[in-house]
Write an enzyme that holds these catalytic residues in place. Structure first.
Site, PDB file in Angstrom:
ATOM      1  N   ASP A 121      -7.787   1.641   2.224  1.00 45.24           N
ATOM      2  CA  ASP A 121      -7.420   2.846   3.269  1.00 45.24           C
ATOM      3  C   ASP A 121      -8.242   4.181   3.239  1.00 45.24           C
ATOM      4  O   ASP A 121      -7.837   4.955   3.834  1.00 45.24           O
ATOM      5  CB  ASP A 121      -5.983   3.052   3.021  1.00 45.24           C
ATOM      6  CG  ASP A 121      -5.375   3.929   4.142  1.00 45.24           C
ATOM      7  OD1 ASP A 121      -5.934   3.541   5.346  1.00 45.24           O
ATOM      8  OD2 ASP A 121      -4.386   4.689   3.945  1.00 45.24           O
ATOM      9  N   HIS A 125       0.870  -1.277   0.028  1.00 45.76           N
ATOM     10  CA  HIS A 125      -0.039   0.105  -0.005  1.00 45.76           C
ATOM     11  C   HIS A 125       0.855   1.317  -0.038  1.00 45.76           C
ATOM     12  O   HIS A 125       1.275   1.459   1.166  1.00 45.76           O
ATOM     13  CB  HIS A 125      -0.805  -0.124   1.327  1.00 45.76           C
ATOM     14  CG  HIS A 125      -1.996   1.172   1.167  1.00 45.76           C
ATOM     15  ND1 HIS A 125      -2.877   1.095   0.473  1.00 45.76           N
ATOM     16  CD2 HIS A 125      -1.840   2.537   2.013  1.00 45.76           C
ATOM     17  CE1 HIS A 125      -3.338   2.440   0.807  1.00 45.76           C
ATOM     18  NE2 HIS A 125      -2.727   3.110   1.554  1.00 45.76           N
ATOM     19  N   ASP A 184       1.046   5.110  -0.289  1.00 40.86           N
ATOM     20  CA  ASP A 184       0.133   6.303  -0.380  1.00 40.86           C
ATOM     21  C   ASP A 184       0.817   7.083  -1.615  1.00 40.86           C
ATOM     22  O   ASP A 184       1.944   7.414  -1.248  1.00 40.86           O
ATOM     23  CB  ASP A 184       0.131   6.862   0.899  1.00 40.86           C
ATOM     24  CG  ASP A 184      -0.656   6.156   1.988  1.00 40.86           C
ATOM     25  OD1 ASP A 184      -1.510   5.855   1.645  1.00 40.86           O
ATOM     26  OD2 ASP A 184       0.046   5.720   2.793  1.00 40.86           O
ATOM     27  N   HIS A 233      -6.090   9.602  -1.140  1.00 41.05           N
ATOM     28  CA  HIS A 233      -6.649   9.731   0.080  1.00 41.05           C
ATOM     29  C   HIS A 233      -5.908  10.102   1.405  1.00 41.05           C
ATOM     30  O   HIS A 233      -6.423  10.256   2.526  1.00 41.05           O
ATOM     31  CB  HIS A 233      -7.624   8.244   0.553  1.00 41.05           C
ATOM     32  CG  HIS A 233      -6.299   7.214   0.680  1.00 41.05           C
ATOM     33  ND1 HIS A 233      -6.104   6.374  -0.064  1.00 41.05           N
ATOM     34  CD2 HIS A 233      -5.281   6.927   1.506  1.00 41.05           C
ATOM     35  CE1 HIS A 233      -5.131   5.333   0.244  1.00 41.05           C
ATOM     36  NE2 HIS A 233      -4.553   5.962   1.328  1.00 41.05           N
TER      37      HIS A 233
HETATM   38 ZN   LIG Z   1      -3.042   4.999   2.609  1.00 40.76          ZN
END
Ligand SMILES: [Zn+2]
Length: 1024
Positions: A381, A269, A271, A585
């Site tokens: 997420d 994951h 970001d 996000h």
């Molecule tokens: Zn995230």
């Protein structure tokens, strides 16, 4: 037998920590290191290679925060390792490069990382905090010659999530080196010792999760004890194999028939920006993906799911060699595009068309680049999930959805792990929450047991997905995780772990669970409620960009269809992609470091400039040269004599259609009036009366005041930028003192009455303009804030004299209702909510809309007026000022517009939302002409045209996206004012829709009749 359990477990712990974990490498020899420090921002490999590298000593400090140092490491494989290297089977070793950049105990992603390059520019592998080796295929006597691109990314949170830090911006982070190069060695990995370590990890992890009374737990303990007796701590290399033999039987015992089944899917994951800037995400992706490819070379069973098209696009642009290798693995089905969104965006705040474009842009990219179309939504997420998502996802071809964030709820436990999620229009999508409650699993015993324990569908279904791999710069899956997966594939007492894929999981999950339960409506995250408000300028930029994109596409389409102008497809794609990226996000929610948000603000300024240019160019084609003033309305409803989606001579817009507007002093206050409203403003600058003349009804409850600014102390317990905690309400200050109030008299012919109110609070100043236009049924409030507070929440309150059981909030392509009561723990936890352009509260036959042009956070609750009568209070959350991760978040100037529109139903609320966000634009040209006539008309105002654009396929067809806006059934004829050869219904990706939706009931020349269900989205292709 006497119970020696505790002593034996203690003995094992000491052995693991003191002996086993340090014994993996048999021999090490240091390499010679030279270094070059990049003066500023990162440079490509070729540029680094040509620099002067100077000698660098192991143990020396390196790395200003956010800087890059290139290390050149060279050395010869010792000849005396020849004997070790030819051993096979027991006693085998593997030759590896080991680099320790000064890794700390901070989590992956929150510290230094590196990338290992070959001298000919191949990115071989990432160097991550828990994965910092490179397998080498060289012989004794050979030279090793490699480059390490080391990134001095600082640990921004530094163990907490509240304390202000200067580390989030290069300009404030200082210049002292923050790392120390600890090692750059050639090393021999002792395979038996490494395998023993994996055996012990798996068994110890399982054992500690089993009931103390279980026979299996005791068996494992005794096997581990036998292992401890069998190995010689002084000679682990020589005795590890014997130790492993003692564990073979307990490792071979098969799982229970009813064991939970986990589909382990390799993942990272990453970001797309957060505690690092976007440019660092590009490098994080390159490092992680090179790790993954390296692991795939070593292990044929490894697969890896990667979601964001943006991250692939970065590799294509900046790392073409790596991208070619990724593409090869995609073709083999091992590197798996999932999700199909441009980024894993926030889903609360992106507008309808933007959220649709997340799927269109992402999925189309995967189709174009790889011929692959992901069927799963992948959003582990994001901070809550809009009720519009199921329909948008299904309309873009998605069949399943994965998230897990709702497990972060602070109050209620979500009841399902596998279920049908029904959206605002009733569309359902098969959805799964991994019960392991993480998207960064290491496949350890505690996680596996947790997944089995928590899985809510037990007895009806028995499978869940296990996303494993370090995210955010941890490098994704590791060989240790794979070892754990293999040991738990069929192990007594453990869930059964299978290396799998998202598709593999969803296929099995559907098959074993034919009738899953249903959750209807939004999936509200009971956490991170401040993300609707933090970093307001980022949110304002998003809202403005979305509406400018609507305008640019509409006018550019009209210019192409009417005047033969070139359609700026490339420019629009580039701008859309940047807007979509910034809906990531941690960007749009305001939870990133200062660097990210300043960059986002600069990007929004560039986006605005580029879109204004595109709009001006298109309108130039439509109106030509001249001095006539022409008004253009990009909105879906006619405005002041200007048709929807078209233009008209501007003269008609300056004559107040609704008559005069007045402003008069009244005692110490003022009265603003027009044909619709009578507004009383008292000397405090508060609206004490708002009378709807047509309804003969007072909107402001007696003894209360609207337009009330309220400041709350806003210190959440943790997660500063993310959270508003319920206790914020315990402290409030009403801003009910005006420094100055100036009335701008509305003389004869004036179109607007205006009252300017100046206030001070703390170190901040606030200027409000209350405006009543002659023909407007809404009072408009512009709030200019020069904000210099810390940890304060600024709200704008409208107590409204209606008893509303529910509040209605605009979301993408429609609206949702939420109770105003706090009966249940679910209602009580929903104390701060998100809305788009408007909210509405009402009784059976009367309602009021409160609209905005850039605000998302709201709280709406049932209350009592001073006389004890039930009322409803609507508050907009205008500004916050969290201290972490950006200590200067929200400081400075903001201009926010709000309006209150009495006597509004849902239809009027929808209109008011568009009016506030799509102002009529006036240009000069040669008459109004036919070129500005609307391209399309609808005959039913319930059906709203959300986008008009040319088809993505370059065919020149006109694509029209519309939706039912009121929550009912609607028939509408959509008529094109240009030659049309056919009209077809498509999905969001503009492909023919063949599911027999029955929406398009008639297509006749340039006209199409659609029959829409509540909130249904419909995309029509008008072929020219
Ligand atoms: Zn995230």
């Amino acid at each position: 037998m006497h119970d020696t359990t505790a002593r034996t477990e203690h003995r094992l712990r000491r052995f693991v920590a003191e002996r086993l974990e340090t014994a993996a490498y048999r021999s090490r020899t240091p390499l010679t290191v030279t270094a070059w420090e990049v003066p500023d921002e990162p440079v490509p490999f070729a540029e680094a290679l040509s620099q002067d590298f100077t000698p660098f000593e192991i143990g020396s400090p390196w790395g200003r925060p956010w800087s890059t140092v290139w290390f050149h490491v060279r050395g010869q494989v010792p000849a005396e390792w020849a004997q070790d290297l030819i051993a096979d089977g027991a006693g085998a070793v593997r030759l590896e490069l080991l680099v320790d950049l000064g890794f700390s105990g901070a989590g992956p992603g929150f510290q230094t990382e590196g990338a290992i390059w070959s001298p000919d520019g191949v990115l071989l592998k990432g160097l991550e905090p828990r994965n910092h080796y490179l397998p080498l295929d060289v012989a004794p006597g050979d030279w090793v010659d490699l480059y390490v691109e080391a990134a001095a990314n600082p640990d921004v949170p530094n163990g907490q999530w509240i304390k202000p830090t200067p580390m989030g911006d290069k300009a404030t982070a200082g210049t002292d080196p923050i790392y120390e190069l600890r090692a750059a060695d050639l090393a021999l990995l002792d395979v038996d010792v490494w395998e023993l370590t994996q055996d012990v990890d798996a068994l110890q992890g399982l054992m500690l999760e089993l009931p103390a009374t279980s026979p299996r737990r005791a068996q494992i303990l005794r096997a581990l004890e036998d292992m401890l007796d069998a190995v010689d701590p002084e000679d682990l290399a020589g005795t590890a194999a014997a130790g492993r033999e003692r564990l073979a039987d307990v490792l071979a015992a098969p799982a229970h028939a009813s064991a939970h089944r986990l589909h382990a899917v390799g993942h990272a994951h990453i970001d797309s920006a957060w505690l690092w800037p976007v440019r660092e995400t590009v490098r994080k992706c390159a490092r992680t993906f090179s790790n993954v490819l390296n692991l795939m070379d070593a292990d044929p069973d490894v697969t890896f799911a990667c979601s964001s098209a943006q991250q692939y696009a970065w590799m294509k642009e900046f790392y073409p060699e790596l991208y070619a290798r990724i593409a090869q693995r995609v073709r083999e089905g091992r590197f798996i595009p999932v999700g199909g969104m441009w980024v894993e965006s926030d889903t609360n705040m992106p507008g309808g068309e933007a959220l649709a474009r997340q799927f269109v842009a992402g999925t189309q990219f995967f189709i174009d680049e790889f011929g692959v179309e992901p069927k799963e939504v992948w959003l582990p997420d994001s901070f809550g999930y809009t009720a519009a998502l199921p329909q948008i996802a299904r309309a873009s071809g998605k069949e399943s959805m994965l998230t897990q964030k709702i497990s972060w709820n602070d109050t209620n436990r979500f009841p399902h792990h596998t279920f049908q999620w029904a959206g605002s229009d009733g569309t359902r999508i098969f959805t799964h929450f991994p019960p392991v409650d993480t998207y960064n699993s290491m496949i350890n015993g505690a996680e596996l047991a947790k997944a089995e324990r928590q899985y809510a569908e037990k007895g009806r279904a028995n499978s869940s997905l296990l996303p494993y791999g370090y995210g955010d710069g941890g490098g994704g899956p590791t060989r240790e995780m794979l070892a754990a997966a293999r040991r738990t594939a069929d192990l007594e007492g453990s869930p059964k772990v299978t290396l799998s894929t998202p598709e593999g999981f969803f296929t099995q999950a559907r098959a074993e669970y034919a009738d899953p339960p249903t959750w209807t409506g939004e999936m509200y995250l009971e956490y991170h409620r401040g993300t609707y408000t933090s970093q307001h300028r980022t949110k304002a930029g998003n809202r403005r960009s979305e509406h400018l994109l609507r305008e640019a596409e509409l006018w550019a389409t009209a210019a192409t269809v009417r005047a033969g102008a070139d359609y700026p497809a490339d420019a629009l794609q580039r701008v859309w992609r940047l807007v979509l990226l910034q809906q990531f996000h941690d960007i749009l929610p305001g939870s990133s470091i200062a660097w990210v948000h300043r960059e986002a603000e600069r990007n929004y300024a560039l986006i605005e400039a580029e879109l204004e240019t595109l709009i001006a160019t298109a309108l130039g084609h439509l109106v030509g040269a001249g001095e006539d003033r022409i008004a253009l309305n990009a909105g879906p409803f006619p405005r002041a004599g200007v048709p929807a989606l078209g233009g008209a001579a501007a003269a008609g817009t300056v004559e107040p259609a609704g008559g005069a507007v007045t402003i008069e002093a009244d005692g110490e206050g003022w009265v603003l009036g027009n044909a619709h409203l009578r507004v009383v403003v008292d000397p405090r600058g508060l609206v004490t009366s708002l009378r709807d003349l047509a309804a003969d009804r007072e909107v402001v409850p007696a003894g209360m005041a609207a337009n009330l600014l309220q400041v709350h102390r806003d210190i959440p317990n943790e997660w500063d930028a993310w959270d508003i905690d319920a206790h914020y309400r315990h402290d409030v200050r009403d801003l009910d003192t005006a420094q100055e109030i100036v009335a701008e008299p509305a003389g004869d012919g004036a179109t607007t009455a205006r009252l300017v109110i100046r206030r001070r609070f703390g170190s901040s100043t606030i200027t409000q303009r209350l405006e009543l236009a002659a023909d407007s049924p809404a009072l408009e409030i512009t709030t200019e804030v020069d904000w210099h507070e810390r940890q304060k929440l600024l709200k704008l309150a409208f107590p409204i004299d209606v008893r509303a059981e529910r509040a209605t909030s605009e979301i993408q392509f429609g609206h949702i209702h939420r109770p105003t009561a706090t009966n249940t723990s679910w209602d009580a936890a929903r104390f701060e909510t998100v809305a788009h352009r408007w909210v509405h509260v009402g009784e059976a036959d009367y309602g009021v809309a409160v609209a905005n042009d850039q605000t998302y956070g709201h709280d709406i609750r049932a209350d009592l007026d001073p006389a004890g009568r039930p009322i409803t209070v609507v508050r907009q959350s205008l500004l916050r000022a969290p201290l972490f991760p950006d200590p200067d978040a929200d400081q400075g100037e903001h201009v926010l517009r709000s309006s209150i529109r009495p006597g509004a139903g849902i239809a009027e609320s929808v209109r008011e939302g568009y009016r506030m966000n799509l102002p009529v634009r006036t240009v000069t040209g040669a008459g109004s002409g036919t070129l500005v006539a609307p391209l399309l008309r609808t005959d039913n105002d319930a059906v709203v045209i959300e986008a008009v654009k040319l088809a993505e396929d370059g065919s020149g067809d006109v694509i029209v996206r519309l939706y039912e806006s009121l929550g009912g059934r609607a028939r509408a004829a959509i008529t094109a004012d240009f030659p049309v050869t056919s009209v077809t219904e498509t999905d969001l990706l503009e492909r023919p829709r063949e599911d027999g939706s029955g929406t398009l009931t008639q297509a006749d020349g340039g006209s199409a009749t659609v029959a829409l269900r509540p909130f249904q989205i419909c995309t029509l292709r008008f072929a020219r």
